[in-house]
Design a protein around this motif. Structure first.
Motif, PDB file in Angstrom:
ATOM      1  N   GLU A 195       0.845  -1.200   0.000  1.00  0.00           N
ATOM      2  CA  GLU A 195       0.000   0.000   0.000  1.00  0.00           C
ATOM      3  C   GLU A 195       0.873   1.239   0.000  1.00  0.00           C
ATOM      4  O   GLU A 195       2.079   1.184   0.246  1.00  0.00           O
ATOM      5  CB  GLU A 195      -0.877   0.034   1.255  1.00  0.00           C
ATOM      6  CG  GLU A 195      -1.872  -1.082   1.378  1.00  0.00           C
ATOM      7  CD  GLU A 195      -2.757  -0.917   2.614  1.00  0.00           C
ATOM      8  OE1 GLU A 195      -3.947  -0.649   2.429  1.00  0.00           O
ATOM      9  OE2 GLU A 195      -2.235  -1.041   3.740  1.00  0.00           O
ATOM     10  N   GLY A 196       0.245   2.376  -0.274  1.00  0.00           N
ATOM     11  CA  GLY A 196       0.909   3.657  -0.095  1.00  0.00           C
ATOM     12  C   GLY A 196       1.782   4.104  -1.245  1.00  0.00           C
ATOM     13  O   GLY A 196       2.489   5.106  -1.131  1.00  0.00           O
ATOM     14  N   GLY A 197       1.738   3.379  -2.376  1.00  0.00           N
ATOM     15  CA  GLY A 197       2.616   3.727  -3.488  1.00  0.00           C
ATOM     16  C   GLY A 197       4.031   3.250  -3.236  1.00  0.00           C
ATOM     17  O   GLY A 197       4.424   2.949  -2.105  1.00  0.00           O
ATOM     18  N   THR A 198       4.819   3.200  -4.302  1.00  0.00           N
ATOM     19  CA  THR A 198       6.158   2.606  -4.180  1.00  0.00           C
ATOM     20  C   THR A 198       7.228   3.632  -3.798  1.00  0.00           C
ATOM     21  O   THR A 198       8.408   3.362  -3.931  1.00  0.00           O
ATOM     22  CB  THR A 198       6.525   1.886  -5.488  1.00  0.00           C
ATOM     23  OG1 THR A 198       7.618   1.001  -5.264  1.00  0.00           O
ATOM     24  CG2 THR A 198       6.883   2.878  -6.591  1.00  0.00           C
ATOM     25  N   GLU A 199       6.780   4.803  -3.296  1.00  0.00           N
ATOM     26  CA  GLU A 199       7.731   5.825  -2.864  1.00  0.00           C
ATOM     27  C   GLU A 199       7.918   5.732  -1.341  1.00  0.00           C
ATOM     28  O   GLU A 199       7.805   4.667  -0.771  1.00  0.00           O
ATOM     29  CB  GLU A 199       7.246   7.204  -3.312  1.00  0.00           C
ATOM     30  CG  GLU A 199       7.124   7.362  -4.827  1.00  0.00           C
ATOM     31  CD  GLU A 199       5.855   6.751  -5.406  1.00  0.00           C
ATOM     32  OE1 GLU A 199       4.823   6.708  -4.698  1.00  0.00           O
ATOM     33  OE2 GLU A 199       5.887   6.300  -6.571  1.00  0.00           O
TER      34      GLU A 199
END
Length: 503
Positions: A195-199
């Protein structure tokens, strides 16, 4: 593959350094196998083997034929092959993956993970990336994709059996539920996602339920892994997979990055594969610390054979570490024309072009040196550090002259030039990390130059490494260092790559 044994019972993370994201792992007996995303590069999906989860050796690439991997010329950088899942079922290895640049979701099978792998079975009824495969007790095969939706399939034919349905959307308020993996562990089915994007906000969460399709109860401690908001030198932790060792212990492989420099900090190697221990408490996984020094597993380590520092191009085929852009037709890239040499014929006029002829290997160390001996008598080519078509540095040789070029976004410029004797010349690149002295300090310097007759390296240009980072360029890949042809035919006698000590 890397220097993994350390005194005092610790091992180093990442366990597979360099641009090796989205790891998926499975165990068969005492052997572990792992695959990663490969995006616009050919061959696709590197396959690794280990006996200890720590030391990994690349044994091949799953997609090594044009019939398996079609990447059209207009495939953008960070397009192509996304997030494979590797599983072993009923005596075969199964690999499911998305080609976002044309063929969608596909399944490949093999009896030997080193290959050959089958031609693709396409899944036209499965929509979404990051596909996962699992079989329940009655043999039904379930495919789950980012979103998080799920459908029954026939993996032999690619036919969908019923309509897709949502199973769990992850933590309320969190973005980008993706990278689903389903496991039967004890009395429950567990659904683990990223979750949360890959950043920097990347994380791992998990839920459990009575069947592969739920209903799913989220873990009260979600996310079970994240480094967001911390000062850890390892960031972007996520996109994980679980595996159980023969002794019953559990482990997680995951992607993460190592940003360096000032603000916002830049990572240049791409997303790498890390390892973490897992304990089970009250039916939920508790993930151990993801650190650069990891307590070693409670079994003997089996160091993998090292990849030679020099490739003299004396074999019949290139080592599986070598990758090219979108395709590698033999008429443009061959070991057969001149014995002991790699011959490249130009298509695109520079690395700015999507059809540039390029053969490279992932940069795997924060400090390293690479060099190659090139004969440009019949053409023009050189040695490059590449992130994508708009972000690369190269030193290029034509007969009697070398030049350094930089491409940064829309700007392409000649940085330096020097005459050299006609004929073969040794080109070199050195990556030198910078000490952080303030918020604007970049991660490293990229030195490009030539090797003098006495063997010393003369840098013709020193360029700021931040412009070959994900924070500047965007995308999902990391640096690749390699050889290219820009005009005519060029020959390369050898390629050397060596890590250097960090300052």
């Amino acid at each position: 593959m890397s220097e993994q044994s350390r005194p005092g019972g610790t091992v180093t993370n990442p366990v597979i350094p360099g641009f090796h994201p989205d790891p998926s792992v499975c165990r068969v007996g005492d052997d572990y196998y792992l695959v990663c995303s490969s995006f616009e590069y050919f061959p696709g999906i590197p396959v690794f083997h280990s006996r200890d989860l720590v030391n990994w050796r690349q044994i091949g690439n799953a997609l090594d034929r044009p019939g398996q991997l079609r990447l059209p010329r207009d495939t953008p950088s960070s397009g192509g092959i996304y997030a494979p899942t590797l599983r072993h079922h009923d005596g075969r290895f199964w690999l499911i993956v998305t080609n976002v640049s044309g063929d969608g979701n596909m399944i490949f099978t093999a009896t030997d993970p080193a290959g050959p792998w089958s031609d693709p079975v396409r899944l036209p009824g499965v929509h979404g990336i990051d596909p996962d495969l699992v079989w329940d007790e009655d043999g039904t095969c379930w495919c789950t994709v980012a979103g998080i939706s799920q459908v029954r399939i026939d993996p032999a034919t690619g036919e969908t059996l019923g309509e897709p349905h949502r199973v769990w959307s992850g933590t309320p308020g969190s973005t980008a539920p993706e990278a689903p993996h389903l496991y039967r562990i004890g009395a429950y089915w567990y659904l683990m996602i990223a979750e949360g994007g890959t950043e920097r906000g990347h994380s791992v969460s998990i839920a459990r339920g009575p069947s592969p399709c739920g209903p799913f109860e989220p873990c009260p401690a979600n996310p079970v892994l994240t480094h967001r908001g911390t000062d850890s030198p390892i960031q972007n932790t996520g996109h994980a997979d679980l595996v159980q060792a023969p002794d019953g212990s559990w482990w997680m492989v995951l992607l993460a990055v190592r940003p360096r420099g000032g603000t916002p900090a830049w990572y240049v190697l791409g997303r790498e594969t890390f390892l973490a221990p897992v304990e089970w408490v009250d039916g939920w996984p508790v993930v151990g610390a993801v650190t650069s020094e990891l307590p070693g597993p409670p079994w003997p380590l089996h160091p993998a054979p090292a990849v030679p520092a020099r490739d003299d191009f004396d074999l019949a085929e290139l080592h599986p570490q070598w990758i090219s852009l979108r395709a590698r037709p033999e008429r443009l890239c061959t070991l057969k024309e001149r014995s002991g040499w790699l011959t490249l014929r130009a298509a695109g006029a520079s690395l700015d072009e999507n059809d540039a002829v390029f053969v490279g290997r992932r940069q795997q160390h924060l400090a390293c040196r690479a060099s190659t001996l090139i004969d440009p008598t019949d053409g023009r080519g050189g040695l490059a550090v590449r992130l994508d078509e708009e972000h690369h540095y190269e030193i290029e040789a034509a007969d009697g002259e070398v030049k350094v070029f930089a491409r940064i976004g829309s700007l392409r410029t000649e940085v330096a030039a020097r005459p050299v004797p006609a004929g073969a010349v040794v080109l070199g690149v050195e990556i030198a990390p910078r000490p952080t002295r303030g918020p604007r300090t970049g991660p490293d310097d990229v030195l490009l130059g030539i090797e003098e007759p006495d063997g010393t390296f003369t840098a013709l240009a020193t360029l700021d490494g931040r412009y070959l980072s994900t924070e500047v360029a965007g995308g999902f890949t990391g640096r690749v260092i390699g050889m290219y042809a820009a005009a005519g035919t060029v020959h390369f006698d050898r390629f050397d790559y060596e890590p250097l000590p960090l300052p």
